[in-house]
Design an enzyme around this catalytic site. Sequence first.
Site, PDB file in Angstrom:
ATOM      1  N   ASP A 581      66.003  78.965  61.192  1.00  0.00           N
ATOM      2  CA  ASP A 581      66.282  78.497  59.833  1.00  0.00           C
ATOM      3  C   ASP A 581      65.569  77.180  59.577  1.00  0.00           C
ATOM      4  OD1 ASP A 581      67.888  77.264  61.735  1.00  0.00           O
ATOM      5  OD2 ASP A 581      69.562  76.939  60.386  1.00  0.00           O
ATOM      6  N   ARG A 585      67.302  69.848  62.721  1.00  0.00           N
ATOM      7  CA  ARG A 585      68.681  69.420  62.945  1.00  0.00           C
ATOM      8  C   ARG A 585      69.290  70.173  64.130  1.00  0.00           C
ATOM      9  NH1 ARG A 585      70.555  71.930  57.309  1.00  0.00           N
ATOM     10  NH2 ARG A 585      70.989  74.076  57.939  1.00  0.00           N
ATOM     11  N   GLU A 587      70.612  72.765  64.852  1.00  0.00           N
ATOM     12  CA  GLU A 587      70.860  74.145  64.475  1.00  0.00           C
ATOM     13  C   GLU A 587      69.701  74.971  65.012  1.00  0.00           C
ATOM     14  OE1 GLU A 587      72.229  74.679  60.519  1.00  0.00           O
ATOM     15  OE2 GLU A 587      72.989  76.641  61.055  1.00  0.00           O
ATOM     16  N   ASP A 594      67.858  84.631  56.813  1.00  0.00           N
ATOM     17  CA  ASP A 594      66.625  83.918  56.499  1.00  0.00           C
ATOM     18  C   ASP A 594      65.400  84.774  56.826  1.00  0.00           C
ATOM     19  OD1 ASP A 594      68.909  82.275  57.025  1.00  0.00           O
ATOM     20  OD2 ASP A 594      67.677  80.506  56.866  1.00  0.00           O
ATOM     21  N   TRP A 644      73.042  89.340  56.015  1.00  0.00           N
ATOM     22  CA  TRP A 644      72.366  88.748  57.176  1.00  0.00           C
ATOM     23  C   TRP A 644      72.005  89.861  58.180  1.00  0.00           C
ATOM     24  CZ3 TRP A 644      73.493  85.663  53.571  1.00  0.00           C
ATOM     25  CH2 TRP A 644      73.088  84.345  53.581  1.00  0.00           C
ATOM     26  N   GLU A 877      65.521  73.426  52.011  1.00  0.00           N
ATOM     27  CA  GLU A 877      66.721  74.267  52.066  1.00  0.00           C
ATOM     28  C   GLU A 877      67.349  74.395  50.681  1.00  0.00           C
ATOM     29  OE1 GLU A 877      69.769  72.681  54.650  1.00  0.00           O
ATOM     30  OE2 GLU A 877      70.638  74.663  54.929  1.00  0.00           O
ATOM     31  N   HIS A 899      62.816  74.768  55.575  1.00  0.00           N
ATOM     32  CA  HIS A 899      63.614  75.985  55.616  1.00  0.00           C
ATOM     33  C   HIS A 899      62.823  77.045  54.842  1.00  0.00           C
ATOM     34  CE1 HIS A 899      67.772  75.433  57.003  1.00  0.00           C
ATOM     35  NE2 HIS A 899      68.076  76.585  56.439  1.00  0.00           N
TER      36      HIS A 899
HETATM   37  C1  BGC Z   1      71.438  77.869  57.908  1.00  0.00           C
HETATM   38  C2  BGC Z   1      70.952  78.959  57.015  1.00  0.00           C
HETATM   39  C3  BGC Z   1      71.747  80.160  57.329  1.00  0.00           C
HETATM   40  C4  BGC Z   1      73.123  79.804  56.925  1.00  0.00           C
HETATM   41  C5  BGC Z   1      74.133  80.852  56.883  1.00  0.00           C
HETATM   42  C6  BGC Z   1      72.826  77.567  57.546  1.00  0.00           C
HETATM   43  O1  BGC Z   1      73.363  76.532  58.261  1.00  0.00           O
HETATM   44  O2  BGC Z   1      70.610  76.770  57.904  1.00  0.00           O
HETATM   45  O3  BGC Z   1      69.667  79.021  56.746  1.00  0.00           O
HETATM   46  O4  BGC Z   1      71.293  81.351  56.830  1.00  0.00           O
HETATM   47  O5  BGC Z   1      73.621  78.684  57.613  1.00  0.00           O
HETATM   48  O6  BGC Z   1      74.865  80.479  55.869  1.00  0.00           O
END
Ligand code: BGC
Length: 998
Positions: A581, A585, A587, A594, A644, A877, A899
Amino acid sequence: MKLLNLLLLAWIPLLSYAQWGDAKWIGTDVPTVYAPYLPQFRICWSIQLDQDSHSTTAAVLFGGNDPRLMDRNMNILDVENGQDESYIKVQLSADKHFLSVWRINYTAKDRRRGAPASSAEELLANFGCEMADIYATHEIAVACCLGTATLSFDGNELGRVELNPMGTGGDYICFPQLADIGYEMEAGQRATLWRTTVRNYRSPCHVLYEEATPVPIGMANKPVRMLTTPRRGSMPLLRRHFAIKDKRVSQATLTATARGIYHASINGQRVGNEYYAPGISQYNKTHYYQTYDVTPLLQSSNTLDVSLAEGWWAGGMTYSGGNWNYFGDQLAFIGRLLIRYADGDSTVITTQPGQWQVCSNSKVQYASMFQGEVYDNTAGVDSWQGAKEMTLEGHLPTEGGGTTPKVDDYSFFQLLPSTTSVGLFTTLTAQGVNEVRPHVYIYDMGQNMAGIPKITLTGLHKGQRLTFRYAEVLYPDLPAYSGKAGTMMLENIRAAMAQDIYIAHGDTSEEFIPEQTLHGYRYVEITGIDHPLPLDAVKGLVLSSIQQFTADFECSNPLVNRLWKNIQWSMLSNFISMPTDCPQRNERMGWSGDISVFSRTAVMMAQVDSFLRKHLQAMRDVQTAEGRMPDIAPIGGGFGGLLWGSAGITVPWECWLQYADRQLLAEHYDAMRAYIHYVDAHYFDRETGLLVQERQWGDLGDWLGLEDSRNDKTLLFEAYYIYDLDIMRQTALLLGKYDDAERYAKRLAERKLFFIDNYVDKATGTTIVSAAYAERKGQAIDTQGSYVLPLAFHIVEGDLRRKMTERLVATIQRENVTDQGVRCPPYSLMTGFITTAWISRVLSDNQRSDVAYRLLQQQDYPSWLYPVTQGATTIWERLNSYTHTAGFGGNNAMNSFNHYSFGAVGQWLVNRCLGIERDERQPGYRHFFLRPEADPTGQMTYAKGHLDTPYGRIESRWTVKSDGTVAYAFVIPEGTTATLLLPGKAPRELSAGRHELP
Ligand code: BGC
């Protein structure tokens, strides 16, 4: 661990590594502890108050001397503490039966040393703790995970306390780290600290550091505070010396992989040009290895070095601190070097514990994807020991379950040759530098990127310590950020430390390249030097799994050209071993939604078939036994649902249409089928027949769409389910699974009717709320996204299609109001991640390219170009992640500037603006369409670009001439043909060659 798994762990290595001879996984069992970067830990003290002195209180400390709290430039908490002035204190007051938690000097509000102990701000919590005998040995334990601490006393859990002044959870810059630990005693109080133990938070919770020698603490006449740094080890460096026979080497190959990431060198020369090998995968299911030709690196006597770091095996993983050391808590390497001589003889060197040495004082003191790298160029590279064999037994976490698979399950383990890698895409040079505060230098790379810096340093003294921080954006000069203007905005990097430290050797010239971490950034802040470095000493190595682009686009609108570049940069930054994504960060995960929406653009932008094939393997590896596709892969977990999980269907389909790789579809088919089965069995409401999914918060709709609260999410689910069914029908036919194909076709037809009956007012074409929202049932939805999906997936045809297109156009041409009450002008993009991907295509497919072009070239918020006008060099994002007037609009935490999801408009630029369009019945471009549409609104006056296919380059160009007519030029590669579809003209077949029209 289950007995079966234990057996498998012992057995599988023998079976799978047979081709590697007697190679073993080797490493060290000395853990690496770099306390200032450790945000998860369990710390426990055994303490006994001194009865003779009638002592009643003692305090234990951690989180002490965090360097970020000792330099005002390194925090936004307004503190600059001296040595031993900042820490977290857990105080036992035995007479009152209290355990109190204090935070000292983490913020300007916390009590300053010397202020009255009654000061309210620093006392965070007071827990009652029963003790039969206050002079017995008691145990105080703190389990701390990204600032949330759980306290226990004598084995009884007392409660939780939030220690992080920045905020609770993984969305914030994280305090405390373990940092320095110790104790504090009031004057006259005495005790014995029998033992201090620090363990990992996640199972198997191994000991990282232990002080087992009893320490008498406290003094009669004055208070005492003692803080020390628990440090152990470094990143392991493995070494093997070997000589080769005195004859000609015909070929030498090194086959290698690691638990963690590795890079190897022979005689100081880098092996291969990959970064982060072996790449990420669901390691307990699929683990990749590399093979390198190392023939040119060999000499008569050789040193083979292998440097190991956490990578994706250990260290930070996802936004959850509990996922630290996700796959295990020990790093290891396995390799085999095969040297073939010209006379047919050969030598084999494998990773044998007895024959390799491991250094636990290497220059790489610590290296982690999220936290950064600490490189001590003065380190002795000593403390060599015999490498140990590293088994998994006892080193695997036992957490997991639900949608997060257990990683101690090795029953389906496979070791495969790697087919993708991460490499150097390009090198950037800093464009400018600003001394924002005395000796704080911020370099602007001119471009948001993912990778690592390459810094050339001269004239440093031995031991000089430099700190590097990385940010995507700086604080603007707005009242909300008063005092911070121009400084690094790190709040959106959240709990990832993203900070490198370099300790200089003191050579005339030295180079710092932190190869075992990854940063997403545009700005690098360097402190620890007295004068700025020249700009060309600050380079950025842009790392990506993409090595070249297969599509390009240019037009008369410079903002659209920048948008195209931004899509490319976000793709580069997020195709690093897995499709993430975001790259910066805490994550950086393979979120399915995505990649699902971006995949059509991705397959055109670059040759990503192997990359996505690997990703589909990862999706299968974490698909649940019942068939649920993951929201995140590898790893699993997360949230999202059908929009998703559908990536498990749409991504292989995009690969098929682009690359005509039937094998990929065949190997993924069972998983696709299982997913549809799962959806059928679990997501439908029996009473209404609606696809309601899991009825949880995590059932995401048009994520980050500005009017998503007005959507009926079940409409979006149903539409995507219909699309999935359509792909299943076609895939089954392709693979000769005719019964399946028939079943899917039938279901597809039923669900289309169901959709129209439940979500559309047939008289007007307006989308309406279903029975899923009883209180709103029958009301108009009328959002842009609610029209986009049924049109994109051909759920409605004929007159209804015409009416729905009209409605969609009306929603675009009117003023809209966001869920937050912001008024948006006509031609605003109100769609979220899911429906943005399709909106332009739907407009063009329904003869409204005029609207698509206006939407594309809109510059006001919300639009694709708005971020470009605000300085974006990547896709953001949020469409307003930053604005010149409102800064970050209050979104300081969940706000990535890299993003790719909103960049899914890239497909339309190729398919409709350039008009290079696949023929879905003849995938892989054996035949394709040329259907460019010049901008009917007249804003854009030319567009040109290309797409590289297996047959060669397809080129397309259109130019509006001075008389208003349009000139076209195409190049069709050999071996393929195209049908030309121009507005208002009869179709025309074109063969290979250059064509200019009229
Ligand atoms: C991510 C997104 C992802 C989403 C799901 C986020 O924290 O960065 O791109 O699809 O969470 O809601």
